[in-house]
Motif scaffolding. Structure first.
Motif, PDB file in Angstrom:
ATOM      1  N   VAL A   1       3.918  -7.425  -0.194  1.00  0.00           N
ATOM      2  CA  VAL A   1       3.666  -7.589  -1.728  1.00  0.00           C
ATOM      3  C   VAL A   1       4.715  -8.650  -2.707  1.00  0.00           C
TER       4      VAL A   1
ATOM      5  N   ALA B   1      -2.560   0.828  -6.555  1.00  0.00           N
ATOM      6  CA  ALA B   1      -2.588   1.142  -5.245  1.00  0.00           C
ATOM      7  C   ALA B   1      -4.048   0.447  -4.444  1.00  0.00           C
TER       8      ALA B   1
ATOM      9  N   LEU C   1      -4.171  -2.859  -3.549  1.00  0.00           N
ATOM     10  CA  LEU C   1      -3.747  -3.113  -2.036  1.00  0.00           C
ATOM     11  C   LEU C   1      -4.644  -2.610  -1.026  1.00  0.00           C
TER      12      LEU C   1
ATOM     13  N   VAL D   1       4.943  -3.237   1.552  1.00  0.00           N
ATOM     14  CA  VAL D   1       4.583  -1.854   0.974  1.00  0.00           C
ATOM     15  C   VAL D   1       3.469  -1.247   1.766  1.00  0.00           C
TER      16      VAL D   1
ATOM     17  N   ILE E   1       2.404   5.958  -1.080  1.00  0.00           N
ATOM     18  CA  ILE E   1       2.842   4.628  -1.162  1.00  0.00           C
ATOM     19  C   ILE E   1       4.358   4.757  -0.770  1.00  0.00           C
TER      20      ILE E   1
ATOM     21  N   ILE F   1       4.206  -0.742  -8.228  1.00  0.00           N
ATOM     22  CA  ILE F   1       3.099  -0.301  -7.603  1.00  0.00           C
ATOM     23  C   ILE F   1       2.487   1.047  -8.272  1.00  0.00           C
TER      24      ILE F   1
END
Length: 308
Positions: free
Chosen positions: A193, A237, A240, A122, A34, A213
């Motif tokens: 984000v 994560a 996402l 992100v 990430i 995150i």
């Protein structure tokens, strides 16, 4: 005919369940890198071969809601009761108040990447690997993961992880480190984000919460805070990677609903009332029920948490 159509429908449902379970199990061996790379020196979160026990425990608590944390505090309070007697109530109150007041900061500890207005975007690199490969990676120690993340970060800065060839660029980095993963299965996702959370917060009429995150494969989020002005939201994560914009907004909206409804305060009040009541207000009931009293109040707390 009717019976055949009904049988096919049941088979289709069973197959869907099996496929969903298989995909969920397969994701547990994925590696997530990430990045927040809007400015020099931005932070990143890499797979940890042996994450600290405290960090893992906090992530497990945050995967659901703060109800888990309050139940843990109540469990600890039993031990304090045996050590301190009835004066333990003051220690329990202090612990719960501290946990409640600083819950927004506690929640931020589950992740290192924290989107802000200056760093709203992100990038998540998902690398599916086999269980055997992930077991070997645990022996590589942190240095190997750091080298891979540094190379990936350089590719992001060069723009190599944008467009249709992003997964191939990731695979090239992995090959040099001895990790095998199919380019067709590698995913590179970049999301705004902070902008998404701000949009949802604006709809609720709330200030934008602090965001972190969580390096976790589950499609989930969690929010907490003593007030809208002291709140935070943790987004996994996996969310996402898997969820579209509308789905992710819905998940975040659900969590901000907890903040707007001050559900943390409600849950704190319920747990504290049940604990204090058992010791002072309806002590005869506690003595007659014994351990079953705590089974009952845990069920009540769980029900309240589910309703919230």
């Amino acid at each position: 005919n009717g019976p055949a159509v009904s049988a096919c429908a049941r088979v289709a449902d069973d197959l869907e369940v099996l496929v969903t379970m298989f995909l969920a199990r397969a994701k547990t061996t994925s590696l997530y890198f990430i990045f927040s790379t809007e400015e020099p020196g931005a932070v990143k979160d890499i797979p940890s071969p042996s994450p600290p026990l405290g960090s893992e425990l906090l992530k497990r608590l945050m995967r659901g809601n703060m109800m888990n944390l309050y139940i843990l505090i109540m469990a600890l309070s039993f031990g304090l009761f045996f050590l301190l007697g009835y004066s333990a109530i003051f220690a329990v109150l202090a612990i719960q108040l501290v946990a409640l007041f600083y819950s927004d900061r506690i929640a931020l500890m589950v992740g290192r990447v924290r989107p802000t207005p200056e760093r709203p975007r992100v990038t998540v690199v998902c690398v599916p690997v086999s269980a055997e490969t992930k077991g070997l990676i645990a022996k590589f120690a942190k240095d190997r993961m750091s080298q891979i993340s540094d190379q990936l970060e350089a590719r992001i800065s060069d723009g190599a992880l944008e467009g249709p060839d992003a997964s191939t660029a990731v695979q090239d980095v992995l090959v040099t480190s001895g990790i095998k993963s199919s380019a067709e299965e590698i995913k590179v996702v970049t999301r705004n984000v902070y902008g998404m959370v701000k949009d949802v917060a604006d709809r609720f009429g709330l200030p934008v919460p602090k965001i972190t995150i969580m390096n976790n494969v589950a499609d989930n989020a969690a929010a907490t805070g003593v007030s809208p002005g002291r709140s935070s939201v943790a987004i996994t994560a996996g969310s996402l990677e898997d969820l579209g914009d509308a789905e992710l907004s819905s998940v975040v909206g659900h969590e901000l609903g907890h903040i707007k409804g001050r559900d943390s305060l409600i849950l704190f009040s319920a747990t504290f009332l049940l604990y204090v009541g058992g010791l002072y207000l309806w002590l005869p009931l506690l003595l007659s029920l014994g351990i079953f009293y705590y089974v009952i109040i845990f069920a009540v707390i769980f029900s309240i948490g589910k309703v919230l």
